[in-house]
Scaffold this motif. Structure first.
Motif, mmCIF file in Angstrom:
data_model
loop_
_atom_site.group_PDB
_atom_site.id
_atom_site.type_symbol
_atom_site.label_atom_id
_atom_site.label_comp_id
_atom_site.label_asym_id
_atom_site.label_seq_id
_atom_site.Cartn_x
_atom_site.Cartn_y
_atom_site.Cartn_z
ATOM 1 N N THR A 286 14.631 -37.254 7.773
ATOM 2 C CA THR A 286 15.139 -36.064 7.142
ATOM 3 C C THR A 286 13.824 -35.333 6.316
ATOM 4 O O THR A 286 13.632 -34.306 6.237
ATOM 5 C CB THR A 286 15.955 -36.424 5.858
ATOM 6 O OG1 THR A 286 15.241 -37.641 4.970
ATOM 7 C CG2 THR A 286 17.315 -36.896 6.322
ATOM 8 N N SER B 132 17.762 -33.098 -2.618
ATOM 9 C CA SER B 132 19.253 -33.277 -2.486
ATOM 10 C C SER B 132 19.725 -34.260 -3.749
ATOM 11 O O SER B 132 20.708 -33.697 -4.473
ATOM 12 C CB SER B 132 19.309 -34.173 -1.181
ATOM 13 O OG SER B 132 20.747 -34.585 -1.531
ATOM 14 N N TRP C 162 22.788 -34.349 7.629
ATOM 15 C CA TRP C 162 22.328 -35.542 8.018
ATOM 16 C C TRP C 162 23.141 -36.284 9.328
ATOM 17 O O TRP C 162 22.579 -36.784 10.317
ATOM 18 C CB TRP C 162 22.582 -36.789 6.989
ATOM 19 C CG TRP C 162 21.955 -36.593 5.819
ATOM 20 C CD1 TRP C 162 22.318 -37.250 4.464
ATOM 21 C CD2 TRP C 162 20.698 -35.667 5.238
ATOM 22 N NE1 TRP C 162 21.663 -36.635 3.496
ATOM 23 C CE2 TRP C 162 20.637 -35.692 3.744
ATOM 24 C CE3 TRP C 162 20.007 -34.799 6.195
ATOM 25 C CZ2 TRP C 162 19.838 -35.110 3.080
ATOM 26 C CZ3 TRP C 162 19.025 -34.090 5.382
ATOM 27 C CH2 TRP C 162 19.139 -34.055 4.046
ATOM 28 N N SER D 58 24.421 -32.002 2.382
ATOM 29 C CA SER D 58 23.707 -33.139 2.866
ATOM 30 C C SER D 58 24.309 -33.987 3.934
ATOM 31 O O SER D 58 23.844 -34.282 5.146
ATOM 32 C CB SER D 58 23.458 -33.895 1.642
ATOM 33 O OG SER D 58 22.502 -33.134 0.663
ATOM 34 N N PHE E 121 16.602 -26.904 -1.410
ATOM 35 C CA PHE E 121 17.309 -27.780 -0.437
ATOM 36 C C PHE E 121 18.039 -26.650 0.553
ATOM 37 O O PHE E 121 17.945 -27.034 1.860
ATOM 38 C CB PHE E 121 18.358 -28.454 -1.191
ATOM 39 C CG PHE E 121 19.468 -29.247 -0.347
ATOM 40 C CD1 PHE E 121 19.128 -30.274 0.267
ATOM 41 C CD2 PHE E 121 20.594 -28.482 0.001
ATOM 42 C CE1 PHE E 121 20.283 -31.064 1.172
ATOM 43 C CE2 PHE E 121 21.541 -29.028 1.024
ATOM 44 C CZ PHE E 121 21.342 -30.428 1.353
ATOM 45 N N ASP F 169 22.806 -41.594 1.851
ATOM 46 C CA ASP F 169 23.382 -40.634 1.069
ATOM 47 C C ASP F 169 24.372 -41.040 -0.121
ATOM 48 O O ASP F 169 24.308 -40.420 -1.171
ATOM 49 C CB ASP F 169 23.914 -39.501 2.036
ATOM 50 C CG ASP F 169 24.412 -38.161 1.279
ATOM 51 O OD1 ASP F 169 23.674 -37.409 1.030
ATOM 52 O OD2 ASP F 169 25.437 -38.302 0.657
ATOM 53 N N VAL G 93 25.522 -29.286 -2.606
ATOM 54 C CA VAL G 93 24.395 -30.152 -1.996
ATOM 55 C C VAL G 93 24.821 -31.386 -1.495
ATOM 56 O O VAL G 93 24.389 -32.040 -0.464
ATOM 57 C CB VAL G 93 23.242 -30.179 -3.217
ATOM 58 C CG1 VAL G 93 22.072 -31.185 -2.713
ATOM 59 C CG2 VAL G 93 22.872 -28.840 -3.701
ATOM 60 N N ARG H 275 22.018 -32.377 -6.840
ATOM 61 C CA ARG H 275 23.523 -32.573 -7.052
ATOM 62 C C ARG H 275 23.555 -33.063 -8.542
ATOM 63 O O ARG H 275 24.712 -33.028 -9.032
ATOM 64 C CB ARG H 275 23.682 -34.028 -6.344
ATOM 65 C CG ARG H 275 23.345 -34.093 -4.741
ATOM 66 C CD ARG H 275 23.897 -35.302 -4.263
ATOM 67 N NE ARG H 275 23.220 -35.444 -2.976
ATOM 68 C CZ ARG H 275 23.694 -35.933 -2.023
ATOM 69 N NH1 ARG H 275 24.745 -36.659 -2.191
ATOM 70 N NH2 ARG H 275 22.995 -36.148 -0.968
#
Length: 475
Positions: free
Chosen positions: A12, A20, A128, A124, A188, A146, A120, A24
């Protein structure tokens, strides 16, 4: 395990993980920040609850809509618009509340905050999974990583608002949330991993289009129900912890207990990545609900001391992250790839709505029965989750979608590849079965990340049942 997390972070890039996490935080800060702000300015908990409730409803409704737009239009454009609207809505709520405007003028921006959350977290996970490109171990590591980020934001957000409200005012907490949305959620959305054409799909050349496949399949509806029951546990536990610590004369311990639950949950999320791949997702779901139910029962007998309460809360936290990681993983396996962002957002919405219901029921029990009575709602929700998992969480029900059912190639984990390769009405299996008296050749072990279409689609001779000189099959 450390190597797997390092690989996930390298895939990433460290920067986007930071954006990220910080992007959040406002999602966790705004509900409690809104409640504190409106309650202080109106001197009415009821008004604060109404405005905060409007924000929660907006989140539940707007989440799937934003996720669907991101799937169709791309994460970059939708993320940028959502971040801008969300920032303006937070500023509008602060201005309306500080200005003493009527309740309707505070409800409207609060609802808009919920409707325009940049998502987000869900996006995400969608991003991913696309980057993992079907590698089973890498996908597991990405979802676990995550999950840890989620737990950090879940516990840090409310604590940050509380500190800012104490040192300055609730308005400062919400203004900080607006700054985080405006900067971090925007960064992001602008990151190269969200380039047009890669919002949850593999490859930069994949174009966004509508998926004609239904999202509300039986496996996905079951996951929504499971997430909802987990949300009901969240809501009732929050009320129960607050009421119990207050009854024990240690109301200030409630925040520490919330943080402890987040810590144990994050630790369990890390441990989840170390589980062997032979422990399939349905098995993990069943085992997690057993732990969830056991820990919730302990809470019923935790009214005597903060130590006993901490033990029950810690056990509950250990069950939370694995449950969420597993259900997100099952969603990735079963929903249409072109609607993955929408699916992840709807799962989060299910948690939010059920958490509100759990809070309401827990509050009623606390007022009419006793301080530990909200934990009865927790036990009932956990028991229902356990029953649901035991009856429905099987490899057959949550098998990975076959290539014929998907509009974009998806990755798969090892056991899913094995099962998928065995499907096609038995024709492929018949084609590779050795003739009588011959020496069977060993099967080649499946390779994570192998091309799904190639592994599962039989050739013409296989479809016709013609024996091959060297019968072999990649799973």
């Amino acid at each position: 395990m450390v190597t797997r997390f390092r690989s996930a972070a390298q895939l990433t890039g460290g920067g986007v993980l930071v954006w990220s996490l910080l992007g959040r935080l406002p999602n966790a800060m705004c509900p409690i920040g809104t409640l504190l702000l409106v309650t202080r300015n109106t001197d009415s908990v009821w008004w604060g609850s109404v405005v905060a409730g409007a924000l929660a409803v907006g989140q539940a409704v707007g989440g799937p809509l934003v996720g669907r737009l991101a799937d169709r239009r791309g994460q970059r454009s939708v993320g940028l618009v959502a971040a801008a609207v969300n920032t303006v809505a937070i500023l509008a709520l602060v201005a309306a509340s500080e200005g003493g405007l009527d309740l309707a003028w505070q409800i409207a921006p609060a609802a808009l905050i919920g409707l325009s959350v940049p998502l987000v977290g869900p996006l995400s996970r969608s991003r991913w999974i696309g980057l993992a490109d079907g590698d089973a171990e890498l996908t597991s590591s990405m979802l676990s990583l995550d999950g840890i980020v989620d737990e950090i934001s879940f516990t840090t957000g409310p604590a940050l608002v509380g500190v800012l409200a104490t040192l300055a005012s609730p308005a400062v907490g919400l203004l900080t949330a607006a700054a985080l949305v405006g900067v971090c959620a925007t960064l992001f959305a602008l990151h190269p991993t969200a380039a047009p054409g890669t919002a949850g799909e593999q490859g930069p050349q994949v174009t966004h289009r509508r998926s004609g496949e239904p999202l509300l399949t039986t496996p996905y509806v079951l996951l929504l129900a499971g997430m909802g029951l987990l949300g009901a546990c969240f809501g009732s536990v929050q009320v129960g912890v607050t009421a119990t610590t207050d009854a024990l004369g240690q109301a200030g311990a409630a925040g520490l207990l919330y943080g402890f639950m987040g810590f144990t949950s994050a630790f369990a999320g890390i441990a989840t990545a170390a589980l062997p791949t032979r422990w399939g997702l349905p098995l993990r779901l069943r085992a997690g609900t057993v732990l969830l139910c056991s820990a919730s029962v302990l809470l019923l007998f935790s009214g005597g001391s903060v130590t006993a309460l901490a033990a029950g809360i810690g056990g509950l936290g250990v069950a939370v992250a694995p449950q969420m990681i597993t259900m997100f993983g099952l969603a990735e396996r079963t929903v249409p790839t072109a609607r993955l962002g929408e699916a992840m957002a709807a799962l989060v919405s299910a948690i939010i709505l059920a958490q509100s219901a759990g809070t309401f029921l827990g509050g009623w029990f606390a007022d009419h029965v006793g301080p530990t009575a909200p934990f009865r709602v927790t036990v009932a929700s956990a028991a229902a989750a356990l029953l649901l998992a035991l009856l429905t969480a099987t490899d057959r029900r949550y098998r990975r979608r076959s290539p014929a059912d998907t509009d974009v190639r998806t990755g798969s984990d090892t056991d899913a590849l094995t099962r998928a390769g065995a499907r096609t009405d038995g024709a492929a299996e018949d084609a590779v079965r050795p003739a009588a008296g011959s020496t069977p050749k060993p099967k080649i072990a499946p390779t994570p990340g192998a091309d799904f279409r190639q592994d599962t689609e039989p050739t013409r001779p296989q479809r016709e049942g013609i024996e091959q000189p060297e019968p072999s099959r990649r799973a």
